[in-house]
Design a protein around this motif. Structure first.
Motif, PDB file in Angstrom:
ATOM      1  N   ILE A 498       0.839  -1.205   0.000  1.00  0.00           N
ATOM      2  CA  ILE A 498       0.000   0.000   0.000  1.00  0.00           C
ATOM      3  C   ILE A 498       0.869   1.248   0.000  1.00  0.00           C
ATOM      4  O   ILE A 498       0.590   2.233  -0.708  1.00  0.00           O
ATOM      5  N   GLY A 502      -0.157   1.861  -3.504  1.00  0.00           N
ATOM      6  CA  GLY A 502      -1.581   2.102  -3.328  1.00  0.00           C
ATOM      7  C   GLY A 502      -2.341   0.785  -3.349  1.00  0.00           C
ATOM      8  O   GLY A 502      -1.849  -0.242  -3.819  1.00  0.00           O
ATOM      9  N   ARG A 503      -3.577   0.827  -2.840  1.00  0.00           N
ATOM     10  CA  ARG A 503      -4.315  -0.417  -2.634  1.00  0.00           C
ATOM     11  C   ARG A 503      -4.696  -1.120  -3.937  1.00  0.00           C
ATOM     12  O   ARG A 503      -4.535  -2.332  -4.076  1.00  0.00           O
ATOM     13  N   SER A 504      -5.206  -0.373  -4.911  1.00  0.00           N
ATOM     14  CA  SER A 504      -5.672  -1.029  -6.141  1.00  0.00           C
ATOM     15  C   SER A 504      -4.515  -1.659  -6.906  1.00  0.00           C
ATOM     16  O   SER A 504      -4.620  -2.784  -7.404  1.00  0.00           O
ATOM     17  N   ARG A 505      -3.396  -0.938  -6.978  1.00  0.00           N
ATOM     18  CA  ARG A 505      -2.221  -1.503  -7.665  1.00  0.00           C
ATOM     19  C   ARG A 505      -1.676  -2.692  -6.877  1.00  0.00           C
ATOM     20  O   ARG A 505      -1.212  -3.676  -7.470  1.00  0.00           O
ATOM     21  N   VAL A 654      -8.836   4.877   5.289  1.00  0.00           N
ATOM     22  CA  VAL A 654      -9.399   5.103   3.957  1.00  0.00           C
ATOM     23  C   VAL A 654      -9.950   6.515   3.921  1.00  0.00           C
ATOM     24  O   VAL A 654     -10.864   6.868   4.693  1.00  0.00           O
ATOM     25  N   ASP A 655      -9.394   7.362   3.048  1.00  0.00           N
ATOM     26  CA  ASP A 655      -9.831   8.752   2.933  1.00  0.00           C
ATOM     27  C   ASP A 655     -11.194   8.819   2.233  1.00  0.00           C
ATOM     28  O   ASP A 655     -11.696   7.835   1.691  1.00  0.00           O
ATOM     29  N   ASP A 657     -11.968  10.073  -0.508  1.00  0.00           N
ATOM     30  CA  ASP A 657     -11.922   9.771  -1.942  1.00  0.00           C
ATOM     31  C   ASP A 657     -11.609   8.297  -2.219  1.00  0.00           C
ATOM     32  O   ASP A 657     -11.399   7.902  -3.369  1.00  0.00           O
ATOM     33  N   THR A 659      -8.971   6.612  -1.149  1.00  0.00           N
ATOM     34  CA  THR A 659      -7.542   6.303  -1.103  1.00  0.00           C
ATOM     35  C   THR A 659      -7.192   5.669   0.242  1.00  0.00           C
ATOM     36  O   THR A 659      -7.586   6.157   1.303  1.00  0.00           O
ATOM     37  N   THR A 660      -6.427   4.585   0.185  1.00  0.00           N
ATOM     38  CA  THR A 660      -5.963   3.912   1.412  1.00  0.00           C
ATOM     39  C   THR A 660      -4.529   4.344   1.678  1.00  0.00           C
ATOM     40  O   THR A 660      -3.676   4.270   0.793  1.00  0.00           O
ATOM     41  N   ARG A 661      -4.260   4.827   2.899  1.00  0.00           N
ATOM     42  CA  ARG A 661      -2.899   5.253   3.229  1.00  0.00           C
ATOM     43  C   ARG A 661      -2.528   4.754   4.625  1.00  0.00           C
ATOM     44  O   ARG A 661      -3.397   4.387   5.425  1.00  0.00           O
TER      45      ARG A 661
END
Length: 828
Positions: A498, A502-505, A654-655, A657, A659-661
């Protein structure tokens, strides 16, 4: 041997001209390279990655060494050589230092750091994985990575590390994967080609030294296969079958056996089929049930007189290995000359001179050295690593003639022998005695035959009551051991992915794992079965078409009626209310069936036969579809569950939008590796270990890495260290229970309970306690204690880097307390 034709000579000359570096490298070797070695080197010279799958001892590492050679041709380029074990890393480090010198070669194994910025670095696979996640500056200039023993990818505890490295290495790095012979090398090669780019698969099943396989019946070596029938037929020796049948056959009259007996004085086992010596009277044998096995000293003596030493005896227990050495010692058997004994003593003294005098007595040093001087030794995980290294060196130098070893010796260490002896073909797997697999048999016997020294190797199976020669022959000739992925996303892997992608990648990357590749391959096969089944279903539906009405609908009513009737007959204990309800349902179904237009069809029963086939095939097809749904995206779904746990514990957020950070706690977890990554990270965050002193910290770390034997009941409350350790352990165990419940809520497997069985001994050792007292407290062999101590050091090292100031300071002190004496000793 026929001479090559002019056309063949021209083709070879053209190949050499196109691959000058391979030609130059081959000329530097002590022996002529085999075709598969040349093919691997040429592929690397062409800029491709390679997978080389070949038998043990075939010389796969030559291709890896050529990759190192290529890196050294270009200034600034580097090569990493990874192995699954520290012992293998140490051995390869010494070999490369001999070629390139100490300034050009480094070693990184977690507890050893030598010249880590060198152009050639040997390391364990975990070290490279950690480098990749940390984006280490040492990766700059990396051109080649050799992954020795890459079939470790199937190991259920550590296998995922190999896949992580393969996936994350920069695209510019050429990968050299070296594997034992596996039956699905092409499948693994296809995956490598998918994730790494152009990869050539090179498979060789040819042993460089032919293997003669024998069965030791009393004092005679009988061939397992009857070579008169030809190698291709692999027909079992009929004499062995007669012995097995208990017919009392005069097996000593077997021609190969007589040739062996007549050739003892010559020191070889003849390959011809000579009969008995003139005047030699055949000995009549008893029925096989009364055969007596030779004891170990007799077997060693037989092999010595037959010029079949050095030999490795594989015994599937440590106690058995140590007991075998004692038996040879009690028999007063000496296999060495006076000059060899002197050389052995000098090597032992040199390699162990830094060990403390009082520790030598605890370790049984003098008896061990005396056994070495006799030419015999044990080799197993309970042996001190320094002692194991000495045994390996003396065996390679042909000074130790007989080694009694557990199967761990077969895993990559360069210790070829003239003969391998298997006393049994079964071993204890921790729960029961099980037969060894064909892959294990091949791995063990692969040690027989030293390239450039032996014309052939010898595998000897000792006869035991109930031995089935046909089963042994099947074991020896079968080649069905696939390489299967053991990959599973971990918390540490998730936060690193992550953070970097990033999560999707990250999900896409995980879907490129070998685990998902194999699952998808299986799905492809299942989907093909579904397509074929759908065609058949359409045919069946056509065949049962009825002009009176929808026969599929009618047959479904018939099936429902039939199933309910069967249930009613079987369930005789049902209540009156249930039986009455079923009767109403049966009456309703009978009426529906009789009113259906298809019921009056004159060809009804012919249609019904096709309908029965239809419903039977549809049921199995629905199962296949369910399997496809369960396998598709399995790795990514597990990743999502891992991320859900991390989100609930606020390691990731999880923001708005989507996005997971990572949170600060998540960034800490990036550098915590191991089976208990989440427990360690959460313990640090909650401050559970803040009040510990150094010995207590060592004891806690040990409790997190230690895996007890199945029969280990643990120390109980009275056996644990006193003071600050106990409340910290209690708090950590309570936390483990919380996390285990949370994981199971999210359909994750959880981890084993914390095991504090070694905590007291590690606490005592970290306080400076004497070795003899610590080993008594630990109730384990020195080698086992050293292994757990080094794993404790690995975790303490991580804590010293990621914990807050006071805890990190205590972890460093604990690390220094554990890393002393025999734990710190290394021959490298």
């Amino acid at each position: 041997m026929s001479q090559p034709s002019p056309a063949e000579r021209f083709a070879r000359a053209s190949q050499r001209a196109q691959h000058p570096l391979t030609t130059e490298f081959a000329a530097m070797q002590r022996f002529e390279l085999d075709d598969f070695q040349i093919a691997g080197c040429q592929a690397l010279e062409e800029g491709r990655s390679v997978l080389v799958a070949a038998p043990t001892g075939a010389g796969k590492t030559i291709v890896g060494e050529f990759a190192v050679h290529l890196a050294m041709q270009e200034p600034g380029e580097k090569a990493f050589y990874t192995t699954p074990m520290k012992a293998l890393s140490n051995q390869k480090f010494r070999e490369l230092v001999d070629v390139y010198g100490p300034d050009e070669v480094g070693l990184l194994t977690g507890d050893t750091n030598i010249n880590g910025s060198a152009r050639i670095v040997v390391m364990t696979t975990e070290v490279l994985r950690n480098m990749l996640y940390a984006d280490s500056s040492a990766l700059r200039g990396l051109r080649y990575v050799v992954m020795d023993e890459v079939h470790y990818l199937a190991d259920r505890f550590r296998g995922a590390v190999w896949e992580e490295v393969i996936i994350h290495l920069p695209p510019s790095v050429r990968l050299v994967s070296l594997s034992a012979t596996v039956s699905n090398a092409e499948e693994f090669g296809d995956w490598l080609d998918t994730v790494r780019g152009d990869t050539q698969v090179i498979v060789s099943e040819v042993r460089p030294v032919p293997l003669e396989q024998h069965v030791l019946v009393r004092g005679d070596l009988l061939p397992l296969f009857d070579d008169r029938a030809g190698v291709a037929t692999a027909q079992v020796n009929q004499e062995l079958l007669r012995i097995r049948s208990g017919s009392g056959a005069t097996y000593e009259n077997n021609r190969r056996s007589q040739a062996y007996r007549s050739g003892r004085q010559a020191g070889t086992i003849p390959q011809g089929r000579r009969g008995p010596r003139p005047g030699q009277r055949p000995v009549r044998s008893a029925n096989f049930q009364r055969f007596e096995r030779l004891d170990r000293p007799q077997v060693v003596d037989l092999l010595a007189r037959s010029n079949l030493l050095p030999a490795i005896f594989f015994i599937f227990s440590r106690a058995g290995c140590d007991g075998a050495v004692q038996q040879v010692r009690r028999a007063n058997l000496r296999l060495t000359t006076a000059e060899e004994r002197q050389e052995i003593r000098e090597i032992v003294e040199e390699r162990t001179r830094t060990l403390r005098e009082e520790d030598l007595a605890v370790l049984g040093f003098w008896e061990w050295r005396d056994n070495l001087e006799r030419g015999v030794a044990a080799h197993h995980a309970g042996l001190l690593p320094a002692f194991k290294e000495v045994v390996e060196e003396l065996f390679q130098r042909k000074l130790v003639k007989a080694v009694f070893a557990t199967e761990t010796l077969a895993l990559g260490i360069n210790m070829p022998a003239r003969t391998v002896v298997l006393e049994k073909l079964e071993k204890f797997n921790g729960e029961a005695r099980v037969a060894i697999t064909s892959g294990e048999y091949t791995q063990l016997t692969g040690r027989a035959g030293r390239r450039g020294i032996d014309v052939e190797g010898h595998a000897v199976i000792q006869w035991t009551e109930g031995l089935d020669p046909q089963s042994v022959a099947a074991l020896a000739s079968r080649r069905t051991y696939p390489l299967n992925s053991s990959f599973r996303p971990t918390y540490n892997m998730a936060v690193n992915l992550i953070d970097q992608f990033g999560r999707s990648r990250a999900r896409e990357i995980l879907e490129s794992s070998f685990a998902q590749f194999q699952a998808d391959r299986a799905v492809v096969g299942l989907a093909r079965q579904v397509r074929e089944a759908e065609e058949s279903l359409a045919g069946y539906e056509q065949a049962m078409t009825c002009d009176r009405g929808d026969f599929r609908e009618y047959s479904a009513i018939r099936r429902e009626l039939s199933d309910l009737e069967k249930l009613n007959r079987r369930d005789a204990t049902a209540s009156r209310v249930t039986r009455e309800k079923r009767q109403r349902e049966l009456q309703s179904l009978r009426k529906r069936m009789q009113r259906h237009p298809a019921h009056s069809c004159p060809d009804r029963e012919n249609h019904a036969r096709w309908a029965e086939r239809y419903w039977k095939l549809k049921r199995s097809t629905d199962k296949l579809r369910s399997q496809i749904r369960s396998r598709t995206g399995t790795v990514a779904r597990t990743f999502d569950r891992v991320v859900d746990v991390l989100t609930e514990l606020q390691y990731v957020v999880v923001d708005d939008d989507g996005t997971t950070r990572l949170t600060p706690a998540g960034r800490t977890m990036r550098r915590i590796y191991g089976q208990r990554d989440l427990l360690v990270a959460e313990s640090l965050r909650r401050g559970l270990w803040s009040g510990l002193d150094a010995p207590a910290m060592a004891a806690i770390a040990c409790s997190l890495v230690y895996e007890p034997r199945r029969d280990d009941a643990g120390p109980g409350e009275h056996g644990l260290p006193r003071g600050v350790f106990r409340p910290a352990l209690d708090a950590t165990q309570t936390l483990w229970q919380e996390l285990d419940d949370l994981e199971r809520e999210h359909r994750l497997p959880g981890t084993e309970p914390i095991a504090a069985g070694l905590a007291s001994a590690m606490h005592q050792w970290a306080r400076g306690g004497p070795l003899d007292q610590v080993l008594v407290d630990a109730d384990m062999a020195a080698g086992d204690f050293v292994r757990w101590a080094k794993q404790t050091i690995d975790l303490l090292d991580q804590l010293s880097l990621v914990a807050d100031g006071p805890v990190a300071t205590v972890a460093r002190r604990a690390l220094d307390g554990v890393r002393r004496g025999i734990v710190a000793y290394s021959t490298v």
